[in-house]
Design a protein around this motif. Structure first.
Motif, PDB file in Angstrom:
ATOM      1  N   ALA A 105       1.208  -1.160   0.211  1.00 56.19           N
ATOM      2  CA  ALA A 105      -0.296  -0.023   0.159  1.00 56.19           C
ATOM      3  C   ALA A 105       1.098   1.409  -0.328  1.00 56.19           C
ATOM      4  CB  ALA A 105      -0.447  -0.550   1.556  1.00 56.19           C
ATOM      5  N   SER A 144       2.931   1.753  -3.398  1.00 51.83           N
ATOM      6  CA  SER A 144       1.605   2.060  -4.318  1.00 51.83           C
ATOM      7  C   SER A 144       0.799   3.511  -4.258  1.00 51.83           C
ATOM      8  CB  SER A 144      -0.120   1.370  -3.748  1.00 51.83           C
ATOM      9  OG  SER A 144      -1.117   1.773  -4.861  1.00 51.83           O
ATOM     10  N   SER A 161      -5.243   0.375  -3.988  1.00 50.41           N
ATOM     11  CA  SER A 161      -3.904  -0.589  -4.070  1.00 50.41           C
ATOM     12  C   SER A 161      -3.835  -1.143  -4.863  1.00 50.41           C
ATOM     13  CB  SER A 161      -3.230  -1.028  -3.142  1.00 50.41           C
ATOM     14  OG  SER A 161      -3.034   0.058  -1.922  1.00 50.41           O
TER      15      SER A 161
END
Length: 759
Positions: A722, A725, A733
């Motif tokens: 996450a 991302s 994500s």
């Protein structure tokens, strides 16, 4: 003074050489004629002797063949009439007691004459052949009966003859080849004689006697008197087919394609001889007149064998000629030396005087004719007549004149390759060629007008050219063909209408101006100045609208459109005076130059054309293609320069976009529209340029940079998926998961696990 002495020495040598050569040539001609007459006479005598001897030999062969034929006729008729053999001829089922004595009787007939190879009796009722043959190696029959059913009889050729017997006369020899069995590789040649009753041909009682005579017997007769193995004797029929074997060809071959066959059959009813090549060897060919069967007996002997003694005589004659020539050479040397001295004194003086006079007269004549054409001398007819007579000019001033202006094609190339003296000599050659070819039509004078121009002046008794337009074109084509053949170049010809001698200057100006239209017609063209002069009455309006379109195309970098419009403007001038053409080219050159200057200024270009369009001299340009090429290359060079500048600008733009993506990939606002706003450009245009230059869509490249950065973070840091991302600019994500797997084939977690396992 030195030059004069050199000339005198040269004259002395020439007189002496002429006397010497004259004596030598007379002696050589006398010896050559006498020896040639002797050689030809001996050769004719030898030819006739060889011909008569061989013709007598062939006639004797003919008699023996005729005798053999008569004997074969007699034997075949005796067999046909023999009562013992009638059962074989006519009975549908003769018994064995009839067949045996009949076959013995048939054998007796066969062995009675050595040249009979075999005898067949064909019974039409039973379709059976009864055969007696002397060939012991391969017999036709495999049993003692000597009988064969028609369907299984191996001699298929005789079956075909019997089936078509209407086409064959009785007692007439039929030449053919035949193998006794399939296993027999040899092919035997026969003369077949048929004996039958023509009245019963189509009845069941039809019986046929077939007598086969070996061709080898006749072949042995024909070659019995041959003294060498190189001679070849054979027989042909009226159609050109061999009816005997020869040394090289089998019986049945047609000789109509041989070298001497045409001459042979041009004398179809007489005997004679031919000297021609046979299989690449010069040969003496003797042939008889046709016999009763239309056969001709031919003997071919190599020429060298026949005329060997004559050739030896020829060699001896050559040796004698050489000895006589050597002796005459010494004699002529002495005699010519004595005779040359008194003659040469007078000739040398005459030669010098004549040479000086000829050179002076030629220069004066050329100067007068040149001034007449350039209108630098009096145009009074009486004065012109007096000067023409004085300079012995080959023109009648009371007649009309016609003028050909001949201009050398590709003259600029000439000036680079040859000196002025060479070019003058070349023009002299042009004058000789034209004078020679035009002499059947006109009396002529040649005038060198400088540069690439030669004028031919011709007389005409009437005020019209006395040859047709088609003949005139053929004459001009023959001039150019001769120029191409002997001087490896071509000329363009402009001819004038008929005019008077005092108007020669006007005619010259007319053909000179008309010759400039070679610009449109190209090399080797033929121009009628009368047609060109009709253009003078036409009014020309310069197409300003097309010039505007041309300048717009140049400024719009559209070279194809510029070329098309340029050609339209130029082609419209083809049927106008040369002054119009010159004006249009000059006007276009100025307009194009101004347009190029504007384009270069607006685009910050430094461009210098490869030629100065404002300084074109059309009178020296031979083809419009040369001018077009210069303008077209100018258009293409300008377009290429602008495209290069445009490409450099686009490359810089792509580099700027890539730098923005590299520095701002973590921003979630990074997209095509955002980059376009930052660069103050249209998004659609920006995306199109990027795709054209990189072959990638700009959004795809942004995603590619982000995914590559994600791989670095997965490998080198412990950030969660996450966090990664978010750091590379993805909004959530799950979209990052899908995109990463799409590019790499695995999820981010699997990618990291694989890296750990590998380490």
């Amino acid at each position: 003074m030195l030059k004069k002495k050199f000339t005198l020495l040269k004259t002395d040598s020439q007189v002496y050489l002429r006397l010497f050569l004259s004596l030598i040539i007379c002696i050589i001609i006398a010896v050559m004629i006498s020896s040639s007459v002797l050689y030809i006479k001996f050769r004719d005598i030898a030819s006739n002797q060889v011909y008569n001897f061989n013709l007598s030999s062939l006639a004797q062969t003919n008699k023996q063949v005729s005798m053999m034929t008569e004997i074969a006729k007699t034997v075949s008729y005796q067999i046909f009439s023999d009562v013992y053999l009638s059962k074989l001829l006519y009975y549908s089922s003769p018994d064995i007691y009839d067949i045996r004595p009949a076959m013995d009787q048939l054998g007796n007939y066969r062995i009675s004459l050595p040249f009979i190879d075999s005898v067949y009796i064909y019974n039409a009722a039973s379709e059976t052949f009864f055969v007696s043959t002397n060939n012991q190696n391969v017999r036709i029959t495999g049993n003692l009966s000597g009988s064969h059913n028609k369907s299984s009889f191996i001699d298929k050729d005789i079956i075909n003859i019997i089936d078509n017997i209407d086409n064959y006369k009785p007692f007439t020899p039929i030449s053919r080849n035949f193998s006794y069995s399939i296993s027999d590789s040899n092919s035997y040649s026969f003369y077949t004689f048929l004996c039958y009753d023509p009245l019963s041909l189509n009845t069941a009682n039809n019986g046929i006697v077939v007598v086969n005579i070996s061709e080898k017997w006749i072949r042995d007769v024909m070659t019995a008197d041959s003294k060498n193995s190189f001679s070849d004797t054979f027989i042909v029929d009226s159609s050109g087919k061999l009816v005997s074997n020869s040394n090289t060809e089998k019986m049945g071959t047609y000789i109509s394609n041989l070298e001497y066959s045409e001459e042979l059959y041009s004398n179809p009813k007489t005997s004679g001889y031919i000297i021609d090549e046979v299989s690449g060897i010069k040969s003496f060919i003797i042939y008889t007149e046709p016999d009763a069967f239309g056969w001709r007996y031919i003997k071919v002997t190599p020429y060298d064998l026949v005329f060997k003694d004559i050739d030896n005589l020829k060699k001896n004659l050559i040796i004698v000629c050489i000895i006589v020539f050597a002796f005459s050479l010494l004699l002529a040397l002495m005699v010519s030396k004595i005779l040359s001295k008194p003659i040469d004194r007078k000739l040398s003086d005459l030669y010098i005087l004549e040479s000086e006079n000829r050179t002076k007269n030629k220069l004066l004549k050329q100067e007068f004719l040149s001034n007449l054409l350039l209108r630098r001398t009096s145009q009074n007819l009486q004065i012109i007549q007096n000067l023409i007579k004085e300079y012995e000019i080959n023109l009648n001033p009371e007649y009309y004149i016609i003028m050909f202006l001949i201009r050398i094609d590709n003259f600029e190339e000439f000036t680079h390759k040859y000196s002025i003296d060479d070019i003058n000599l070349y023009k002299f050659g042009i004058g000789n060629i034209v004078t020679e070819l035009c002499s059947p039509y006109f009396s002529c004078e040649v005038v060198d007008m400088g540069e690439d121009r030669v004028i031919m002046l011709f007389n005409s008794e009437s005020d019209e050219i006395n040859i047709s337009e088609e003949e005139l074109k053929l004459l001009f084509d023959s001039i150019n063909d001769s120029m191409q053949k002997f001087m490896n170049s071509t000329v363009s010809i402009t001819f004038s209408p008929v005019g008077s001698i005092e108007n020669a200057g006007l005619l010259y100006n007319q053909v000179l101006e008309a010759s400039y239209h070679r610009l449109f017609y190209g090399p080797r063209c033929i121009i009628n100045s009368r047609d060109i002069m009709l253009y003078k009455d036409r009014e020309y309006t310069y197409p300003m609208s097309k010039e505007k379109q041309l300048t717009e195309s140049i400024m719009g970098f559209n070279s194809d459109s510029a070329k098309k419009i340029y050609l339209e403007i130029i082609n419209e001038t083809t049927e106008y005076p040369f002054t119009v053409i010159n004006f249009v080219i000059s006007h276009l050159a100025l307009a194009i130059t101004n347009t190029i200057n504007i384009v270069c200024k607006n685009n910050s270009l430094q461009y210098q054309p490869g030629f100065n369009v404002s300084m074109l001299n059309l009178t020296n340009i031979e083809s419009l293609e040369d001018i077009n090429t210069k303008f077209f290359s100018l258009f293409d060079e300008l377009k290429l320069l602008l495209e290069e500048k445009r490409n450099t600008k686009h490359d810089n733009l792509i580099q700027t976009i890539n730098n923005i993506i590299t520095s701002s990939y973590a921003s979630m606002d990074l997209c095509l529209n955002g980059i376009a706003d930052k660069l103050a450009m249209n998004p659609s245009y920006l995306g199109r340029v990027y795709r054209q230059k990189t072959l990638k869509a700009l959004p795809d490249y942004i995603t590619e940079v982000r995914i590559n950065k994600a791989k670095e973070l997965l490998q080198n840091t412990q950030y969660s998926i996450a966090e990664i991302s978010e750091k590379i600019g993805f909004a959530n994500s799950s979209y990052f998961y899908k995109t990463f797997k799409k590019y790499n084939g695995v999820t981010p977690n699997d990618f990291r696990k694989n890296l750990n396992i590998h380490h």
